[in-house]
Design an enzyme around this catalytic site. Structure first.
Site, PDB file in Angstrom:
ATOM      1  N   CYS B 114       0.788  -0.986  -0.043  1.00 21.05           N
ATOM      2  CA  CYS B 114      -0.151   0.123   0.059  1.00 21.05           C
ATOM      3  C   CYS B 114       0.842   1.203  -0.066  1.00 21.05           C
ATOM      4  CB  CYS B 114      -0.857   0.204   1.321  1.00 21.05           C
ATOM      5  SG  CYS B 114      -1.753   1.623   1.436  1.00 21.05           S
ATOM      6  N   CYS B 117      -0.802   4.388   2.225  1.00 20.28           N
ATOM      7  CA  CYS B 117      -0.686   4.406   3.565  1.00 20.28           C
ATOM      8  C   CYS B 117      -0.018   3.023   4.052  1.00 20.28           C
ATOM      9  CB  CYS B 117      -1.900   4.501   4.475  1.00 20.28           C
ATOM     10  SG  CYS B 117      -3.503   3.868   3.562  1.00 20.28           S
ATOM     11  N   SER B 118      -0.793   2.016   4.592  1.00 22.57           N
ATOM     12  CA  SER B 118      -0.392   0.538   4.861  1.00 22.57           C
ATOM     13  C   SER B 118      -1.580  -0.199   4.840  1.00 22.57           C
ATOM     14  CB  SER B 118       0.429   0.665   6.257  1.00 22.57           C
ATOM     15  OG  SER B 118       1.581   1.430   5.963  1.00 22.57           O
ATOM     16  N   CYS B 119      -2.616  -0.235   4.071  1.00 23.14           N
ATOM     17  CA  CYS B 119      -3.593  -0.999   4.007  1.00 23.14           C
ATOM     18  C   CYS B 119      -3.290  -2.402   3.795  1.00 23.14           C
ATOM     19  CB  CYS B 119      -4.523  -0.715   2.700  1.00 23.14           C
ATOM     20  SG  CYS B 119      -5.234   1.005   3.044  1.00 23.14           S
TER      21      CYS B 119
END
Lengths: 221, 206
Positions: B114, B117-119
């Site tokens: 991601c 962000c950090s999905c």
């Protein structure tokens, strides 16, 4: 917004720190930040706004803050915006002191909600009603748009040609949801881009990058 | 932890500075203020932390993978509708309402990132490791995946396609690794023990 959060293809961040001890939280405060934010989602319920608050952290702070420090900053911004806490209270918290507060007219989610949040196993229920503008296999071009607001269209694909790989039905458009809370459903596609189109001749001609992009992010070719 | 400054840094590894003690005080003050306001309860926060530290993690994803290796009908359902199929095993919820499974093939290696962000598919893998959230991984996974994979110790042959999935919407991706050779006699639970978290992100080969 064209912020530092939009990192795809940037240089200079070094090698990937691949080691990991498998624990979700390195320190207890990180767990409290995570849990507080998840529990507050009962009142906020808008992950798009939260992501925009993360992106709105000034770049000089974003780049020197750890993951959960950024969450904390976004949660503070959100608490101010939503009126959960006032400015004086937030300043007191920033100074590391517990502010005086009065109970709000609200109900906290009970612990039992946690099991529900984690176990409700709901199928997101993709809505395929209506027809999308594009069909699988269609060639498309990602629009070249530089919005100051929230978007999930990364810079590195803007202006590039790709192809529709999959139709994911109508899904909540984050751009408007972050800005106004309005629920706009729009066709979402998985779009594949050839790595050489994105990164040039250095890339392996077999490689590709797939992104999930809303219809308004795409032009027909 | 504050009496050991050398160990007081955040292991997210996406920054270079030490976390000051201030932050611990701020977090405590925010939690207390929101609790007294009535927005959250300590018990609920404790339950969330307990769930993600002890219950939700990569063993969930490993069970899904092992089941897919053993049961062709389940695998077909999993590839057709990941969310419904993992629900059969009791997995779902936050950050997992639209699970999509991507299958490695002899000529296709998949890898998930991601960049914005950090999905990450929480119900199947728990919370993401520090490296997944690192600026290095977020920036380079899409532009030089083979170099990133080399840092994880795997080399993908030039004539194998590397397909990187950038999680830009609410679809959450899990890589279905290829079943290792010579595992015909293993039970489903023994197979699950072979499946690593990184194998399900695509930064390892199982």
């Amino acid at each position: 917004m064209d912020g530092v959060h939009d990192m795809g293809g940037m240089h200079g961040f070094g090698t990937v720190p691949t080691e990991d001890n498998g624990k979700p939280f390195a320190q207890p405060w990180q767990a409290r930040v995570f849990a507080t934010n998840l529990a507050m989602s009962v009142h906020t319920g808008n992950v798009d706004r939260f992501r925009f608050q993360l992106e709105s952290i000034p770049p000089e702070d974003y780049l020197v803050s750890s993951y959960y420090e950024r969450w904390l900053a976004a949660m503070m911004a959100n608490a101010r915006e939503q009126g959960f806490l006032d400015n004086d209270q937030l300043q007191t918290i920033l100074a590391g002191t517990i502010p005086d507060v009065k109970p709000a007219d609200t109900e906290a989610a009970p612990p039992g909600v946690v099991a529900m949040m984690l176990d409700h196993c709901a199928d997101g229920g993709r809505d395929y009603s209506g027809t999308g503008r594009f069909a699988v296999g269609d060639k498309v071009r990602a629009v070249n748009r530089h919005t100051p607001g929230h978007t999930r269209l990364p810079r590195y694909v803007r202006g590039h040609q790709g192809a529709i790989l999959k139709d994911n039905g109508n899904q909540l458009l984050p751009d408007t949801h972050a800005k106004t809370g309005e629920v706009v459903l729009q066709r979402l596609y998985t779009v594949t881009f050839d790595a050489v189109d994105l990164w040039g001749a250095e890339a392996n001609p077999r490689d590709s990058v797939c992104l999930d992009l809303w219809e308004s992010y795409l032009d027909a070719i | 932890m504050s009496d050991k400054p050398d160990h007081d840094h955040d292991h997210d590894h996406d920054h270079q500075h030490n976390v000051p003690d201030d932050i611990i005080l701020r977090v405590k003050a925010l939690e207390t203020a929101l609790t007294r306001r009535g927005y959250v309860t300590t018990e609920t926060l404790d339950a969330i932390v307990d769930a993600y530290e002890n219950r939700v993690g990569p063993r969930n994803g490993a069970r899904v993978v092992a089941r897919a290796w053993c049961d062709p009908d389940f695998k077909a359902r999993l590839l057709a509708n990941g969310t419904a199929a993992v629900g059969e095993l009791g997995f779902g919820g936050a950050e997992g309402t639209d699970i999509t499974i991507i299958e490695n093939q002899p000529d296709v290696h998949n890898m998930v990132v991601c960049t914005l962000c950090s999905c990450y598919p929480w119900p199947l893998l728990g919370l993401p490791p520090g490296w997944y959230k690192s600026f290095a991984y977020r920036s380079r996974a899409v532009s030089e995946p083979r170099a990133v994979l080399a840092e994880f110790g795997i080399e993908i042959p030039r004539d194998t396609q590397v397909r990187v999935w950038d999680s830009t919407a609410e679809l959450r991706y899990l890589v279905l690794p290829m079943r290792p050779a010579g595992t015909d006699r293993l039970s489903e639970s023994e197979l699950a023990d072979l499946v690593t978290r990184n194998g399900m992100i695509g930064t390892a080969v199982v």
